[in-house]
Design an enzyme around this catalytic site. Structure first.
Site, PDB file in Angstrom:
ATOM      1  N   CYS A 185      32.016 -14.951  17.763  1.00  0.00           N
ATOM      2  CA  CYS A 185      31.393 -15.076  18.428  1.00  0.00           C
ATOM      3  C   CYS A 185      32.605 -14.817  20.003  1.00  0.00           C
ATOM      4  CB  CYS A 185      30.852 -16.602  18.999  1.00  0.00           C
ATOM      5  SG  CYS A 185      30.291 -16.212  20.361  1.00  0.00           S
ATOM      6  N   CYS A 239      31.066 -15.824  23.308  1.00  0.00           N
ATOM      7  CA  CYS A 239      31.804 -17.433  23.785  1.00  0.00           C
ATOM      8  C   CYS A 239      33.439 -17.457  23.761  1.00  0.00           C
ATOM      9  CB  CYS A 239      31.918 -18.373  22.778  1.00  0.00           C
ATOM     10  SG  CYS A 239      30.561 -18.276  21.434  1.00  0.00           S
ATOM     11  N   ASP A 240      33.682 -16.701  23.639  1.00  0.00           N
ATOM     12  CA  ASP A 240      35.562 -16.309  23.371  1.00  0.00           C
ATOM     13  C   ASP A 240      36.236 -15.398  23.892  1.00  0.00           C
ATOM     14  OD1 ASP A 240      35.221 -18.820  21.933  1.00  0.00           O
ATOM     15  OD2 ASP A 240      35.646 -17.965  19.820  1.00  0.00           O
TER      16      ASP A 240
END
Ligand code: NAP
Length: 314
Positions: free
Chosen positions: A141, A144-145
């Site tokens: 992701c 997200c990261d």
């Protein structure tokens, strides 16, 4: 009109999964005043919850973040009384005309119809280091990261829309993005290919597969194998983002309704599965296109068909 989770209620429909297909089905069912419940085991939004920018969903000419679009879907469905509950379904059964959904937490819910909108999960590479370095450099992701990789080189694996789109997103943070693909030709939409191949921070590495992910505390490098001559090489990166497609979340359904060879739910054009009273919509359906607009349309069809089934058959 809120329907709490209760083993005593015979629901008109229970929707399993809260991505675009499930939330749209929820909107239509709740608005039609059906006794509706939506069960979601994780985060609402499914795949779009981890998509930075949705550029091709009509009505948003500037694009919209996946998170924001999910919130809008949810808000609209809840306005008509949809009740969303965090629960995981482990089994589906049919006895006479009633459907039974067994939850991981032990409850058994009863419903006249079920709409399966369970979506899909990222496929894994299955190479040494992938599990070991999860959250220590390995990610599925970028939204997200991505920010964790500020100023350092990363690799993206895959050649589809996700790999290309997320490579572009990662250029905001990473010093360099290596796009590693097993073939010479990308699969992604042409305009994404053009953007990626002309981007000065992205280097396309064709005809290579990842053999191993190596490092110490965190990822330090990838071992790549050339698919043409089998030679091995190393690519120094601090992160690796894997976007090699999706696998449907249909394991709990395999004994009760028809799945295709890849585990996707087989339906007809009215979203009816092989089990009467059960409908499927979105990315878990055989032939899914992975498009939000399609998932939304299928969620709408499934809801209308569920309502029609109750009127005609029960
Ligand atoms: P995808 O289209 O299935 O592409 C997967 C890519 O990973 C392919 O390039 C494939 O290579 C490669 N691959 C598969 N298994 C591999 C393995 N074991 N090792 C190395 N490479 C492997 O998946 P996706 O990009 O996640 O997209 C899923 C769906 O969502 C698609 O329908 C896509 O159109 C849609 N989507 C749309 C948008 C958008 O509209 N903007 C954005 C994201 C996703 P090959 O090419 O050699 O098969």
């Amino acid at each position: 009109m809120i329907h709490e989770l209760s083993e005593d209620i015979l629901y008109d429909t229970i929707i399993v999964g809260g991505g675009p297909a499930g939330l749209t089905a929820g909107l239509y069912c709740a608005r039609a005043k059906m006794k509706t419940l939506l069960l979601e085991k994780g985060t609402l939004g499914g795949q779009i919850a981890i998509t930075d920018l949705v550029e091709n969903y009509p009505g948003f000419p500037e694009g919209i973040s996946g998170k924001e679009l999910t919130l809008k879907f949810k808000e609209q469905a809840e306005k008509f009384g949809l009740h969303v509950v965090r629960k995981e379904v482990s089994k589906l059964e049919k006895l006479e005309k009633e459907l039974f959904l067994h939850l991981r937490t032990g409850e058994v819910l009863r419903s006249k119809t079920v709409i399966l909108a369970v979506g899909s999960n990222p496929r894994k590479l299955g190479v040494p280091g992938e599990e070991e370095f999860l959250n220590r450099g390995v990610s599925y992701c970028a939204t997200c990261d991505g920010a964790l990789f500020d100023g350092v080189p990363v690799a993206v694996v895959g050649g589809g829309d996700s790999a290309t789109q997320e490579s572009l997103f990662l250029t905001r943070f990473a010093s360099k993005v290596y796009l590693v693909h097993r073939r010479g030709q990308l699969r992604a939409q042409k305009h994404l290919q053009e953007k990626v191949l002309s981007h000065d921070k992205i280097t396309f590495i064709p005809n290579k597969v990842v053999e191993e992910i190596k490092g110490g505390d965190f990822v330090e490098r990838l071992v790549l194998r050339d698919t043409k001559d089998n030679s091995l090489s190393e690519l120094p990166v601090e992160g690796v983002f894997i976007f090699i497609g999706l696998e449907p979340n249909t394991g709990f359904l395999k004994d009760i309704l028809e799945l295709d060879d890849n585990g996707y739910i087989v339906t007809d054009e009215r979203m009816r599965t092989s089990l009467e009273g059960v409908f499927a919509a979105g990315d878990c359906r055989s032939g899914a296109t992975g498009q939000v607009a399609v998932a939304v349309g299928e969620g709408c069809i499934a809801a209308i068909e569920a309502e029609r089934y109750i009127e005609d058959k029960l």
